[in-house]
Design a protein around this motif. Structure first.
Motif, PDB file in Angstrom:
ATOM      1  N   PRO A   4       0.800  -1.228   0.000  1.00  0.00           N
ATOM      2  CA  PRO A   4       0.000   0.000   0.000  1.00  0.00           C
ATOM      3  C   PRO A   4       0.833   1.279   0.000  1.00  0.00           C
ATOM      4  N   LYS A   5       2.123   1.170   0.253  1.00  0.00           N
ATOM      5  CA  LYS A   5       2.991   2.349   0.145  1.00  0.00           C
ATOM      6  C   LYS A   5       3.349   2.637  -1.313  1.00  0.00           C
ATOM      7  N   LYS A   6       3.035   1.683  -2.221  1.00  0.00           N
ATOM      8  CA  LYS A   6       3.417   1.833  -3.617  1.00  0.00           C
ATOM      9  C   LYS A   6       2.259   1.713  -4.604  1.00  0.00           C
ATOM     10  N   TYR A   7       1.176   1.032  -4.198  1.00  0.00           N
ATOM     11  CA  TYR A   7       0.087   0.723  -5.118  1.00  0.00           C
ATOM     12  C   TYR A   7      -1.258   1.163  -4.567  1.00  0.00           C
ATOM     13  N   GLY A   8      -2.153   1.586  -5.469  1.00  0.00           N
ATOM     14  CA  GLY A   8      -3.504   1.991  -5.094  1.00  0.00           C
ATOM     15  C   GLY A   8      -3.533   3.373  -4.474  1.00  0.00           C
ATOM     16  N   ASN A   9      -4.741   3.867  -4.216  1.00  0.00           N
ATOM     17  CA  ASN A   9      -4.944   5.177  -3.568  1.00  0.00           C
ATOM     18  C   ASN A   9      -4.088   6.287  -4.165  1.00  0.00           C
ATOM     19  N   GLY A  10      -4.183   6.473  -5.483  1.00  0.00           N
ATOM     20  CA  GLY A  10      -3.455   7.543  -6.149  1.00  0.00           C
ATOM     21  C   GLY A  10      -2.020   7.204  -6.498  1.00  0.00           C
ATOM     22  N   LEU A  11      -1.565   6.011  -6.155  1.00  0.00           N
ATOM     23  CA  LEU A  11      -0.214   5.578  -6.502  1.00  0.00           C
ATOM     24  C   LEU A  11      -0.308   4.731  -7.773  1.00  0.00           C
ATOM     25  N   LYS A  12       0.538   3.761  -7.939  1.00  0.00           N
ATOM     26  CA  LYS A  12       0.483   2.894  -9.109  1.00  0.00           C
ATOM     27  C   LYS A  12      -0.838   2.136  -9.140  1.00  0.00           C
ATOM     28  N   LYS A  13      -1.377   1.986 -10.332  1.00  0.00           N
ATOM     29  CA  LYS A  13      -2.665   1.314 -10.510  1.00  0.00           C
ATOM     30  C   LYS A  13      -2.545  -0.182 -10.202  1.00  0.00           C
ATOM     31  N   LEU A  14      -3.589  -0.707  -9.556  1.00  0.00           N
ATOM     32  CA  LEU A  14      -3.633  -2.129  -9.224  1.00  0.00           C
ATOM     33  C   LEU A  14      -4.147  -2.933 -10.409  1.00  0.00           C
ATOM     34  N   ASP A  15      -3.555  -4.110 -10.639  1.00  0.00           N
ATOM     35  CA  ASP A  15      -4.074  -4.991 -11.678  1.00  0.00           C
ATOM     36  C   ASP A  15      -4.913  -6.090 -11.029  1.00  0.00           C
ATOM     37  N   GLU A  16      -5.501  -6.956 -11.856  1.00  0.00           N
ATOM     38  CA  GLU A  16      -6.413  -7.980 -11.326  1.00  0.00           C
ATOM     39  C   GLU A  16      -5.724  -8.966 -10.392  1.00  0.00           C
ATOM     40  N   ARG A  17      -4.482  -9.323 -10.696  1.00  0.00           N
ATOM     41  CA  ARG A  17      -3.750 -10.233  -9.805  1.00  0.00           C
ATOM     42  C   ARG A  17      -3.571  -9.616  -8.430  1.00  0.00           C
ATOM     43  N   GLN A  18      -3.209  -8.349  -8.417  1.00  0.00           N
ATOM     44  CA  GLN A  18      -3.005  -7.667  -7.148  1.00  0.00           C
ATOM     45  C   GLN A  18      -4.314  -7.548  -6.363  1.00  0.00           C
ATOM     46  N   LEU A  19      -5.395  -7.223  -7.061  1.00  0.00           N
ATOM     47  CA  LEU A  19      -6.692  -7.121  -6.396  1.00  0.00           C
ATOM     48  C   LEU A  19      -7.089  -8.455  -5.771  1.00  0.00           C
ATOM     49  N   TYR A  20      -6.830  -9.558  -6.479  1.00  0.00           N
ATOM     50  CA  TYR A  20      -7.112 -10.884  -5.943  1.00  0.00           C
ATOM     51  C   TYR A  20      -6.266 -11.143  -4.699  1.00  0.00           C
ATOM     52  N   LYS A  21      -4.960 -10.825  -4.779  1.00  0.00           N
ATOM     53  CA  LYS A  21      -4.058 -11.065  -3.658  1.00  0.00           C
ATOM     54  C   LYS A  21      -4.437 -10.221  -2.441  1.00  0.00           C
TER      55      LYS A  21
END
Length: 88
Positions: A26-43
Motif C-alpha cells: 500500500p505504500k506503492k500501489y492503489g490510492n493515487g499511486l500505481k494502478k492495481l491490476d487484477e492479480r493484485q486485487l485478488y491477492k
C-alpha cells in the motif's frame, strides 16, 4: 478453507513475507499511486482473508514487505516479533 502462511514462528505467531508488486504494497500501489491490476486485487482480498483468519484464531500476525528487506527496516519488525516470543 486451508490457509497457508510463510512462517509459523511458534504456537501463536505467524509471519508473512510479501513481495511489493505481488501483494500490492500500500505504500506503492492503489490510492493515487500505481494502478492495481487484477492479480493484485485478488491477492489483496486473499491476504485480508488470511490475516482475519489468523487474528480471529488468536494468532499475532506480522507482514514484512520486500521493500522492508531492501531498506533493512525489517530488523525492527523482527525485534518486535522476538519481544513477543520472549513474553511467552
Amino acid at each position: 478453507n486451508l490457509m497457508q502462511y510463510d512462517f509459523i514462528i511458534n504456537d501463536n505467531i505467524l509471519l508473512e513475507v510479501h513481495g511489493d508488486y505481488w501483494h500490492a504494497n500500500p505504500k506503492k500501489y492503489g490510492n493515487g499511486l500505481k494502478k492495481l491490476d487484477e492479480r493484485q486485487l485478488y491477492k489483496i482480498k486473499r491476504d485480508e482473508e488470511k490475516k482475519n483468519f489468523a487474528i480471529n484464531g488468536g494468532f499475532k500476525y506480522y507482514i514484512i514487505w520486500e521493500s522492508d528487506v531492501y531498506d533493512k527496516t525489517y530488523v525492527c519488525k523482527l525485534e518486535r516479533i522476538k519481544n513477543e516470543i520472549n513474553k511467552i
